[in-house]
Design a protein around this motif. Sequence first.
Motif, mmCIF file in Angstrom:
data_model
loop_
_atom_site.group_PDB
_atom_site.id
_atom_site.type_symbol
_atom_site.label_atom_id
_atom_site.label_comp_id
_atom_site.label_asym_id
_atom_site.label_seq_id
_atom_site.Cartn_x
_atom_site.Cartn_y
_atom_site.Cartn_z
ATOM 1 N N TYR A 120 0.501 6.707 -6.705
ATOM 2 C CA TYR A 120 -0.945 6.871 -7.028
ATOM 3 C C TYR A 120 -2.004 7.889 -6.099
ATOM 4 O O TYR A 120 -3.057 8.147 -6.514
ATOM 5 C CB TYR A 120 -1.704 5.625 -7.579
ATOM 6 N N GLY A 121 -1.232 8.079 -5.063
ATOM 7 C CA GLY A 121 -1.925 8.997 -4.098
ATOM 8 C C GLY A 121 -2.644 10.142 -4.602
ATOM 9 O O GLY A 121 -3.691 10.569 -4.186
ATOM 10 N N PRO A 122 -1.829 10.913 -5.543
ATOM 11 C CA PRO A 122 -2.410 11.972 -5.833
ATOM 12 C C PRO A 122 -3.847 12.050 -6.707
ATOM 13 O O PRO A 122 -4.506 12.821 -6.822
ATOM 14 C CB PRO A 122 -1.293 12.557 -6.730
ATOM 15 N N PHE A 123 -4.154 10.789 -6.982
ATOM 16 C CA PHE A 123 -5.459 10.464 -7.887
ATOM 17 C C PHE A 123 -6.358 10.037 -6.993
ATOM 18 O O PHE A 123 -7.677 9.712 -7.712
ATOM 19 C CB PHE A 123 -5.149 9.354 -9.021
ATOM 20 N N LEU A 124 -6.367 10.183 -5.601
ATOM 21 C CA LEU A 124 -7.258 9.473 -4.624
ATOM 22 C C LEU A 124 -7.959 10.543 -4.406
ATOM 23 O O LEU A 124 -7.893 11.769 -4.318
ATOM 24 C CB LEU A 124 -6.600 8.795 -3.391
ATOM 25 N N PHE A 125 -9.469 10.382 -4.086
ATOM 26 C CA PHE A 125 -10.710 11.349 -3.651
ATOM 27 C C PHE A 125 -10.201 11.612 -2.203
ATOM 28 O O PHE A 125 -9.655 10.866 -1.336
ATOM 29 C CB PHE A 125 -12.032 10.919 -3.789
ATOM 30 N N ASN A 126 -10.616 12.594 -1.647
ATOM 31 C CA ASN A 126 -10.691 13.066 -0.026
ATOM 32 C C ASN A 126 -11.252 11.960 0.688
ATOM 33 O O ASN A 126 -12.552 11.605 0.167
ATOM 34 C CB ASN A 126 -11.452 14.364 0.107
ATOM 35 N N ASN A 185 0.855 -1.269 0.119
ATOM 36 C CA ASN A 185 -0.092 -0.032 0.038
ATOM 37 C C ASN A 185 0.855 1.361 0.031
ATOM 38 O O ASN A 185 0.385 2.090 -0.605
ATOM 39 C CB ASN A 185 -0.930 0.000 1.288
ATOM 40 N N ASP A 186 2.043 1.231 0.851
ATOM 41 C CA ASP A 186 2.798 2.367 0.867
ATOM 42 C C ASP A 186 3.222 2.763 -0.723
ATOM 43 O O ASP A 186 3.444 4.007 -1.165
ATOM 44 C CB ASP A 186 4.077 1.988 1.667
ATOM 45 N N GLU A 187 3.846 1.656 -1.234
ATOM 46 C CA GLU A 187 4.310 1.783 -2.637
ATOM 47 C C GLU A 187 3.030 2.298 -3.750
ATOM 48 O O GLU A 187 3.392 3.442 -4.693
ATOM 49 C CB GLU A 187 4.885 0.474 -3.302
#
Length: 143
Positions: free
Chosen positions: A23-29, A16-18
Amino acid sequence: MGILNAFAGNLQQVSNDELMREYGPFLFNGEQITNGYQLVRDAVIFTNIRIIFIDKQGATGAKARYKTIHLDAVVDVEVETAGAIGDDSELNITYLKDVYQRKTGTETLDEITLEFPRKFDIAPIYRYLGELAIANRERINAK
């Protein structure tokens, strides 16, 4: 990730860290990654809200397409477990494409197939998606 499994078209689990780093910037709030899998450059990420399919394109993979299946649209799941020799496991997810099916009285369904290596324990994903599908069907069919 095993290179032979990647060439065979099999998804391999990624931390999940990787996944968050890439891809973190593409996650919603409020969205959080629960698990994810990678195939050479492409990826499938399960979050608390949706399943995200990342299709990296071109020679460098700099261009990417993100497709989403919202968890509340999943209505069926099938699994085909690996055989004794060389077979892989497959997971077929059926989902509602038309969010307005209640208004129109018709359903538009689509299906996507994910392949996993023979030794991958596919049962937890199958159970998770199956329970989700049951809950979604009950919610959708409630009068």
